[in-house]
Design an enzyme around this catalytic site. Structure first.
Site, PDB file in Angstrom:
ATOM      1  CE  LYS A   1      -2.326   2.071   4.035  1.00 54.95           C
ATOM      2  NZ  LYS A   1      -1.322   2.937   4.461  1.00 54.95           N
ATOM      3  CG  ASN A   2       2.278   2.811   3.549  1.00 57.73           C
ATOM      4  OD1 ASN A   2       1.105   3.132   3.332  1.00 57.73           O
ATOM      5  ND2 ASN A   2       2.727   2.581   4.777  1.00 57.73           N
TER       6      ASN A   2
ATOM      7  CG  ASP B   1      -4.546   4.598  10.486  1.00 53.85           C
ATOM      8  OD1 ASP B   1      -5.750   4.485  10.184  1.00 53.85           O
ATOM      9  OD2 ASP B   1      -3.729   3.671  10.422  1.00 53.85           O
TER      10      ASP B   1
ATOM     11  CG  ASP C   1       3.050   1.485   9.387  1.00 51.10           C
ATOM     12  OD1 ASP C   1       2.822   2.351  10.251  1.00 51.10           O
ATOM     13  OD2 ASP C   1       3.254   1.759   8.189  1.00 51.10           O
TER      14      ASP C   1
ATOM     15  CG  MET D   1       8.231   6.879  14.755  1.00 49.71           C
ATOM     16  SD  MET D   1       8.282   6.632  12.991  1.00 49.71           S
ATOM     17  CE  MET D   1       9.844   5.803  12.831  1.00 49.71           C
TER      18      MET D   1
HETATM   19  C1  LIG Z   1       1.163   6.545   3.461  1.00 50.22           C
HETATM   20  C2  LIG Z   1       2.382   6.163   4.236  1.00 50.22           C
HETATM   21  O1  LIG Z   1       3.427   5.884   3.675  1.00 50.22           O
HETATM   22  N1  LIG Z   1       2.256   6.113   5.569  1.00 50.22           N
HETATM   23  C3  LIG Z   1       3.369   5.736   6.388  1.00 50.22           C
HETATM   24  C4  LIG Z   1       4.282   6.933   6.561  1.00 50.22           C
HETATM   25  O2  LIG Z   1       3.503   7.988   7.078  1.00 50.22           O
HETATM   26  P1  LIG Z   1       4.079   9.483   7.098  1.00 50.22           P
HETATM   27  O3  LIG Z   1       4.974   9.702   5.936  1.00 50.22           O
HETATM   28  O4  LIG Z   1       2.897  10.342   7.283  1.00 50.22           O
HETATM   29  O5  LIG Z   1       4.955   9.474   8.402  1.00 50.22           O
HETATM   30  P2  LIG Z   1       6.306  10.276   8.719  1.00 50.22           P
HETATM   31  O6  LIG Z   1       7.466   9.412   8.318  1.00 50.22           O
HETATM   32  O7  LIG Z   1       6.218  11.639   8.171  1.00 50.22           O
HETATM   33  O8  LIG Z   1       6.256  10.385  10.310  1.00 50.22           O
HETATM   34  C5  LIG Z   1       5.575   9.486  11.128  1.00 50.22           C
HETATM   35  C6  LIG Z   1       5.633   9.942  12.577  1.00 50.22           C
HETATM   36  O9  LIG Z   1       6.885   9.651  13.088  1.00 50.22           O
HETATM   37  C7  LIG Z   1       7.516  10.816  13.571  1.00 50.22           C
HETATM   38  N2  LIG Z   1       8.927  10.687  13.211  1.00 50.22           N
HETATM   39  C8  LIG Z   1       9.289  10.449  11.913  1.00 50.22           C
HETATM   40  C9  LIG Z   1      10.621  10.347  11.573  1.00 50.22           C
HETATM   41  C10 LIG Z   1      11.581  10.445  12.583  1.00 50.22           C
HETATM   42  O10 LIG Z   1      12.779  10.376  12.318  1.00 50.22           O
HETATM   43  N3  LIG Z   1      11.180  10.655  13.857  1.00 50.22           N
HETATM   44  C11 LIG Z   1       9.864  10.774  14.190  1.00 50.22           C
HETATM   45  O11 LIG Z   1       9.525  10.968  15.353  1.00 50.22           O
HETATM   46  C12 LIG Z   1       6.802  11.962  12.877  1.00 50.22           C
HETATM   47  O12 LIG Z   1       6.864  13.167  13.640  1.00 50.22           O
HETATM   48  C13 LIG Z   1       5.408  11.451  12.768  1.00 50.22           C
HETATM   49  O13 LIG Z   1       4.672  11.621  13.956  1.00 50.22           O
HETATM   50  O14 LIG Z   1       5.355   6.598   7.444  1.00 50.22           O
HETATM   51  C14 LIG Z   1       4.937   6.247   8.763  1.00 50.22           C
HETATM   52  C15 LIG Z   1       6.201   6.009   9.583  1.00 50.22           C
HETATM   53  O15 LIG Z   1       6.931   4.923   9.119  1.00 50.22           O
HETATM   54  C16 LIG Z   1       4.030   5.021   8.698  1.00 50.22           C
HETATM   55  O16 LIG Z   1       3.517   4.763   9.987  1.00 50.22           O
HETATM   56  C17 LIG Z   1       2.861   5.239   7.734  1.00 50.22           C
HETATM   57  O17 LIG Z   1       2.193   4.024   7.514  1.00 50.22           O
HETATM   58  C1  LIG Z   2      -0.572   4.515   9.279  1.00 47.50           C
HETATM   59  C2  LIG Z   2      -0.750   3.879   8.136  1.00 47.50           C
HETATM   60  O1  LIG Z   2      -1.309   4.404   7.027  1.00 47.50           O
HETATM   61  P1  LIG Z   2      -1.608   5.945   6.665  1.00 47.50           P
HETATM   62  O2  LIG Z   2      -0.290   6.638   6.699  1.00 47.50           O
HETATM   63  O3  LIG Z   2      -2.187   5.843   5.301  1.00 47.50           O
HETATM   64  O4  LIG Z   2      -2.568   6.444   7.703  1.00 47.50           O
HETATM   65  C3  LIG Z   2      -0.341   2.467   7.965  1.00 47.50           C
HETATM   66  O5  LIG Z   2      -0.274   2.013   6.809  1.00 47.50           O
HETATM   67  O6  LIG Z   2      -0.107   1.774   8.968  1.00 47.50           O
END
Ligand SMILES: CC(=O)N[C@H]1[C@@H](OP(=O)(O)OP(=O)(O)OC[C@H]2O[C@@H](n3ccc(=O)[nH]c3=O)[C@H](O)[C@@H]2O)O[C@H](CO)[C@@H](O)[C@@H]1O
Ligand SMILES: C=C(OP(=O)(O)O)C(=O)O
Length: 437
Positions: free
Chosen positions: A22-23, A121, A322, A344
């Site tokens: 999915k991602n 989510d 995840d 996270m």
């Molecule tokens: C559509 C998609 O691809 N979704 C994924 C993507 O979401 P997404 O890209 O939205 O998530 P981010 O990687 O931006 O960040 C996720 C969370 O982790 C925190 N953060 C991130 C990096 C870091 O070094 N430190 C830290 O604390 C961010 O502040 C945030 O709260 O990546 C997340 C983290 O693997 C996954 O849970 C999601 O499933």
């Molecule tokens: C958090 C997830 O998805 P999304 O970033 O689409 O909310 C996930 O795939 O676990």
């Protein structure tokens, strides 16, 4: 809203093939906006989030030609950027998380990208600063309308210009967005502290096959030499590593003998070994994963010094956040104790209340940490009625229900359907008693 009725307590048996990731698919589909040529994508999962993104691309004017199941050819030669300013887009763009990644390609190719606050989510704060700081570094002008949470970026007359940047965090979708903007910028961009999940490695490989010049793929330092334009390509999405982890957990907790087909072992990182730390036997058979029936349960390995096992998430190549909810549910029947540390996201562990209702021994220490004291199957979870708060809590509750005694009901199953393809049908094929109502 649909529900699943699940009669638990019977081991499953057979083979299951993971869907496309999915991602990764969310990134790859957004990348089709970077060229007017045809782009053929294979192994696209048939799930709610992906179908919403395909509809959104169609509404932007992208031509969509369906080939065999899972394969679509896209052509973005007549994109209607005006659609971004319609009310319909404001609704549609906010319906999923992945839609945020149309901004980078649109900005790079058409000079502007808008997006309402994306969905996904509700698992804690989900900031977008990394994305927009990246675009600003490339020269884009940024605006944000607080009233309707609408974000916008526009490039200057001369277009985007490559630069060196250090991301404030290794954001997965943020890195993808910035890379997709930088491939068409003038000059060279370096992105340090880049996320490097297989999703991103795949995106970079696809972009390179379209004519981009990206090096450092798989590391946290990407170098992107901008090019004038990109051409078409064919790309195949990897198997979904989160689904694979979900099936490993399912097999162990229901004492089932399961083969997970064609998993792409080299892209699973720490996932197999993390489940092995819970005492689960995972065999590599060619590119399949074989899990024997754990008739005598599974015993948690302690650290070398005997201290309690901690499983925590971290940006890739760390363990993905995840899969932590799935690890947590599997730990409820392990022999031994585990500390689950979700670093996270701050609202992803609250679903443990439902597991506690079912009889699991879990102590939620704070929003990020839970100690699970495994039952070693000496006491079975009890069936119950529960609602799925997010996609991964949903699948964890489903696994708990399949291992529990009696009939459980899971409500709000759209949360599960947005990430798992025909899950009821595929689980019934290996013997699960699950019906959709
Ligand atoms: C559509 C998609 O691809 N979704 C994924 C993507 O979401 P997404 O890209 O939205 O998530 P981010 O990687 O931006 O960040 C996720 C969370 O982790 C925190 N953060 C991130 C990096 C870091 O070094 N430190 C830290 O604390 C961010 O502040 C945030 O709260 O990546 C997340 C983290 O693997 C996954 O849970 C999601 O499933
Ligand atoms: C958090 C997830 O998805 P999304 O970033 O689409 O909310 C996930 O795939 O676990």
């Amino acid at each position: 809203m649909g529900i699943f009725k699940i009669e638990g307590g019977t081991p499953l048996k057979g083979e299951i093939t993971p869907q496309g990731a999915k991602n990764e698919a969310l990134q790859i589909l957004c990348a089709v906006l970077l060229t007017g040529d045809k782009v053929r994508i294979n192994n696209i999962p048939d799930i709610i989030d992906i179908n919403k993104l395909i509809t959104l691309l169609g509404n932007l004017g992208v031509k969509i030609q369906r080939n065999e199941p899972g394969s679509i050819t896209f052509q973005a030669d007549e994109v209607n950027v005006g659609y971004l300013e319609t009310e319909a887009f404001k609704k549609e763009g906010g319906a999923l998380r992945g839609s945020i990644m149309i901004v980078g390609p649109l900005l790079a190719r058409f000079g502007k990208g808008y997006i309402p606050k994306p969905g996904g989510d509700k698992i804690g704060r989900r900031r977008l600063d990394t994305h927009f700081e990246g675009f600003i570094n490339l020269g884009a002008k940024f605006r944000y309308n607080r009233e309707d949470h609408f974000y916008g970026v526009e490039s200057p007359e001369e277009g985007l210009t490559g630069t060196d940047m250090l991301l404030d965090e290794a954001s997965v979708t943020g890195t993808a967005n910035i890379v997709m903007a930088a491939v068409l910028a003038k000059g060279t961009t370096t992105v340090y502290n880049a996320a490097c999940e297989p999703y991103l490695q795949q995106l970079c490989k696809m972009l390179n096959s379209m004519g981009a010049k990206i090096t450092g793929v798989g590391s946290n330092l990407l170098t992107i030499e901008g090019v004038e334009s990109l051409g078409g390509c064919e790309h195949t999405i990897l198997p979904d590593m989160i689904e694979i982890g979900s099936w490993i957990g399912l097999a162990a907790m229901t004492k089932s003998e399961i083969t997970i087909k064609n998993v792409s072992w080299e892209n699973l990182g720490l996932i197999p070994n993390t489940f092995r730390k819970l005492g689960i036997t995972i065999e590599k058979r060619n590119d399949d994963i074989y899990i024997p029936a754990h008739k005598d349960g599974y015993e948690v390995k302690t650290d070398i010094d005997g201290s309690i096992l901690t499983i925590a998430d971290a940006p890739w190549p760390g363990f993905t956040p995840d899969l932590l909810s799935i690890v947590l549910v599997v730990a409820t029947q392990a022999k031994g104790d585990v500390l689950i540390h979700q670093k996270m996201f701050e609202s992803r562990l609250f679903f443990v209340d439902k597991l506690i209702d079912m009889g699991a021994k879990i102590m939620l220490c704070d929003p990020h940490r839970a100690v699970v004291m495994g039952h070693n199957f000496e006491s079975q979870l009890k069936a119950t009625t529960m609602s799925s708060p997010d996609i991964r809590a949903g699948i964890s509750l489903l696994i708990a229900a399949l291992s529990a005694k009696g009939t459980s009901t899971i409500q709000n199953i759209e949360q599960i359907d947005r990430g798992y393809e025909r899950i009821d049908e595929r689980l019934r094929a290996i013997g699960a008693k699950i019906v959709r109502a």
